[in-house]
Motif scaffolding. Structure first.
Motif, PDB file in Angstrom:
ATOM      1  N   MET A   1      -6.513   2.911  -4.542  1.00 36.39           N
ATOM      2  CA  MET A   1      -6.624   3.188  -3.775  1.00 36.39           C
ATOM      3  C   MET A   1      -8.516   3.528  -3.280  1.00 36.39           C
ATOM      4  SD  MET A   1      -5.976   6.595  -0.404  1.00 36.39           S
ATOM      5  CE  MET A   1      -4.680   4.688   0.586  1.00 36.39           C
ATOM      6  N   ILE A  12     -12.257   1.562 -13.353  1.00 38.14           N
ATOM      7  CA  ILE A  12     -11.418   0.086 -13.770  1.00 38.14           C
ATOM      8  C   ILE A  12     -11.671  -0.774 -14.778  1.00 38.14           C
ATOM      9  CG2 ILE A  12     -10.298  -1.501 -12.730  1.00 38.14           C
ATOM     10  CD1 ILE A  12     -10.375   0.544 -10.231  1.00 38.14           C
ATOM     11  N   ILE A  28      -4.337  -3.059 -16.335  1.00 40.71           N
ATOM     12  CA  ILE A  28      -4.314  -2.446 -15.469  1.00 40.71           C
ATOM     13  C   ILE A  28      -5.453  -3.508 -14.646  1.00 40.71           C
ATOM     14  CG2 ILE A  28      -6.208  -1.302 -14.429  1.00 40.71           C
ATOM     15  CD1 ILE A  28      -5.775   0.492 -17.560  1.00 40.71           C
ATOM     16  N   ASP A  48      -0.395   5.994  -5.766  1.00 41.84           N
ATOM     17  CA  ASP A  48      -1.214   6.154  -5.246  1.00 41.84           C
ATOM     18  C   ASP A  48      -1.294   8.436  -4.298  1.00 41.84           C
ATOM     19  OD1 ASP A  48      -2.919   4.242  -4.474  1.00 41.84           O
ATOM     20  OD2 ASP A  48      -1.543   3.161  -2.878  1.00 41.84           O
ATOM     21  N   ASP A  77       1.905  -2.067  -1.648  1.00 39.76           N
ATOM     22  CA  ASP A  77       1.710  -2.487  -3.289  1.00 39.76           C
ATOM     23  C   ASP A  77       2.892  -2.948  -4.008  1.00 39.76           C
ATOM     24  OD1 ASP A  77      -1.417  -1.891  -3.112  1.00 39.76           O
ATOM     25  OD2 ASP A  77      -1.334   0.072  -3.582  1.00 39.76           O
TER      26      ASP A  77
HETATM   27  P1  ADP Z   1      -4.583  -0.074  -5.002  1.00 32.77           P
HETATM   28  O1  ADP Z   1      -5.419  -0.651  -3.422  1.00 32.77           O
HETATM   29  O2  ADP Z   1      -3.608  -1.786  -4.498  1.00 32.77           O
HETATM   30  O3  ADP Z   1      -3.841   0.677  -5.453  1.00 32.77           O
HETATM   31  P2  ADP Z   1      -6.704   0.340  -6.374  1.00 32.77           P
HETATM   32  O4  ADP Z   1      -8.021  -0.442  -6.183  1.00 32.77           O
HETATM   33  O5  ADP Z   1      -6.335   1.810  -6.462  1.00 32.77           O
HETATM   34  O6  ADP Z   1      -5.238  -1.231  -6.257  1.00 32.77           O
HETATM   35  O7  ADP Z   1      -6.452  -0.253  -8.352  1.00 32.77           O
HETATM   36  C1  ADP Z   1      -6.772  -1.250  -8.779  1.00 32.77           C
HETATM   37  C2  ADP Z   1      -6.032  -1.467  -9.834  1.00 32.77           C
HETATM   38  O8  ADP Z   1      -6.910  -0.248 -10.864  1.00 32.77           O
HETATM   39  C3  ADP Z   1      -4.635  -0.653  -9.960  1.00 32.77           C
HETATM   40  O9  ADP Z   1      -3.896  -1.597 -11.068  1.00 32.77           O
HETATM   41  C4  ADP Z   1      -5.158   0.775 -10.499  1.00 32.77           C
HETATM   42  O10 ADP Z   1      -3.604   0.775 -11.301  1.00 32.77           O
HETATM   43  C5  ADP Z   1      -5.062   1.174 -11.528  1.00 32.77           C
HETATM   44  N1  ADP Z   1      -6.307   2.350 -11.184  1.00 32.77           N
HETATM   45  C6  ADP Z   1      -6.569   2.688 -10.428  1.00 32.77           C
HETATM   46  N2  ADP Z   1      -7.040   4.006 -10.859  1.00 32.77           N
HETATM   47  C7  ADP Z   1      -6.747   4.258 -12.509  1.00 32.77           C
HETATM   48  C8  ADP Z   1      -6.595   5.297 -13.610  1.00 32.77           C
HETATM   49  N3  ADP Z   1      -7.307   6.846 -12.726  1.00 32.77           N
HETATM   50  N4  ADP Z   1      -6.376   5.049 -14.382  1.00 32.77           N
HETATM   51  C9  ADP Z   1      -5.729   3.933 -14.906  1.00 32.77           C
HETATM   52  N5  ADP Z   1      -5.723   2.954 -14.006  1.00 32.77           N
HETATM   53  C10 ADP Z   1      -6.150   2.828 -12.794  1.00 32.77           C
END
Ligand code: ADP
Ligand code: MG
Length: 326
Positions: A1, A12, A28, A48, A77
């Protein structure tokens, strides 16, 4: 998010370098983590958070809607991977004197979980000196062969969305301005529904290749899908699905509907790519099942980058990433 758009992407990438994926499936970067089980099934896991002041304000979401939406944001998701939701874990950072929020919050959460057959299995509750903070983790299941990943799109695939764009962002604007306005726009922001049945339906078709959900708006999310597929995209703006109240909202404010629709945010509909020869039949079956179409809005290209066209001619838009309160 959406966190802080400029740095989230590179953070990321840092995580992916520091904690490299032990196998092509485990890693990830997708809407859910995929944990293969013995046999042909996998667990899908997503988490999230919703933070007061960043994702909602008391005037934009009631406690009930906050409960409902917290669930739907996560379920979206699971939908994006073609999974069936199963279990959830809820963590709450609760500010002092906010206990009254809990009952309506849980009512909204319970309603969403009942609608989608989710069982709450645990969580954590802490007192916080800052604002309300909600984290939800949801687990779902899917047969490995049907899981849809962002990275599976191929050059030439049609890019499709299964819901109108911009309604939620317009609804948020109405809530910030006056709290009144078109019910459909307000509901799009306050009571989004996760497209779980649609995701499951699409997961049965091999012609559906890359898939994700739209949470940060097309302008932010489509480049993520493109990067995962190592390709670019052309969007034909005249094909964007825009609802009547959304277009009226834009005209009243002299805003460009195409720009706002691309910026969007929090649609929680599905963005997916389809092998062109299968489009017509898939469309027919989708309409029969859901009583509404999905919309092809462009295609994946070999050249990197997302280009926008209007009626066949290049038409650039000055796009800003979706942020709730700026
Ligand atoms: P979404 O919007 O579909 O929830 P995000 O853009 O938030 O996806 O996240 C993209 C990817 O990065 C996902 O696989 C999420 O699990 C990973 N991710 C985001 N923040 C973290 C974090 N702090 N630690 C580990 N993985 C993360
Ligand atoms: Mg997502």
């Amino acid at each position: 998010m959406n966190l802080l758009n400029f740095s989230e992407e590179s953070f990321i990438e840092q995580l992916q370098r520091r904690f490299p994926a032990p196998s092509p499936l485990l890693g990830i970067g997708d809407d859910c983590a995929i944990i293969p089980q013995k046999g042909k099934e996998a667990w899908l896991v997503t988490t999230d958070s919703l933070a007061e002041g960043t994702h909602f304000l008391p005037k934009t979401l009631s406690a009930y809607d906050l409960g409902y939406k917290s669930a739907m944001v996560n379920l979206s998701d699971i939908a994006a991977m073609g999974g069936t939701p199963a279990f959830a874990f809820l963590s709450l950072g609760l500010p002092a004197k906010q206990e009254a929020l809990l009952a309506p919050f849980l009512d909204g959460l319970e309603r969403a979980f009942k609608e989608e057959g989710v069982v709450l299995l645990g969580g954590d509750t802490v007192a916080t000196r800052s604002d309300l903070f909600i984290n939800l983790t949801v687990m779902g299941r899917a047969p490995l062969a049907r899981i849809k990943r962002r990275a599976s799109g191929k050059v030439g695939d049609l890019i499709c969305v299964d819901g109108p764009l911009g309604d939620s962002a317009a609804g948020l604007q109405l809530l910030l301005e006056s709290g009144r306005g078109d019910e459909r726009l307000l509901a799009a922001h306050q009571r989004p529904y996760a497209h779980v049945q649609e995701g499951l339906f699409l997961s049965h078709s091999k012609a559906v290749r890359g898939m994700m959900d739209l949470s940060d708006g097309l302008a932010t999310d489509l480049p993520k899908l493109c990067r995962a597929c190592a390709c670019g995209a052309r969007i034909d703006l005249e094909n964007l699905p825009l609802s009547e109240p959304f277009v009226r909202f834009c005209l009243e404010r002299e805003r460009d509907p195409l720009t706002l629709a691309c910026e969007g945010g929090e649609e929680y509909c599905l963005l997916f790519t389809v092998e062109p020869s299968a489009l017509e039949r898939l469309q027919q079956r989708f309409v029969k099942r859901f009583d509404r179409p999905f919309w092809p809005i462009g295609h994946l290209t070999a050249e990197p980058g997302v280009l926008t066209y209007l009626e066949g001619a290049r038409h650039s838009l000055a796009l800003h990433p979706f942020q709730h309160f700026t």
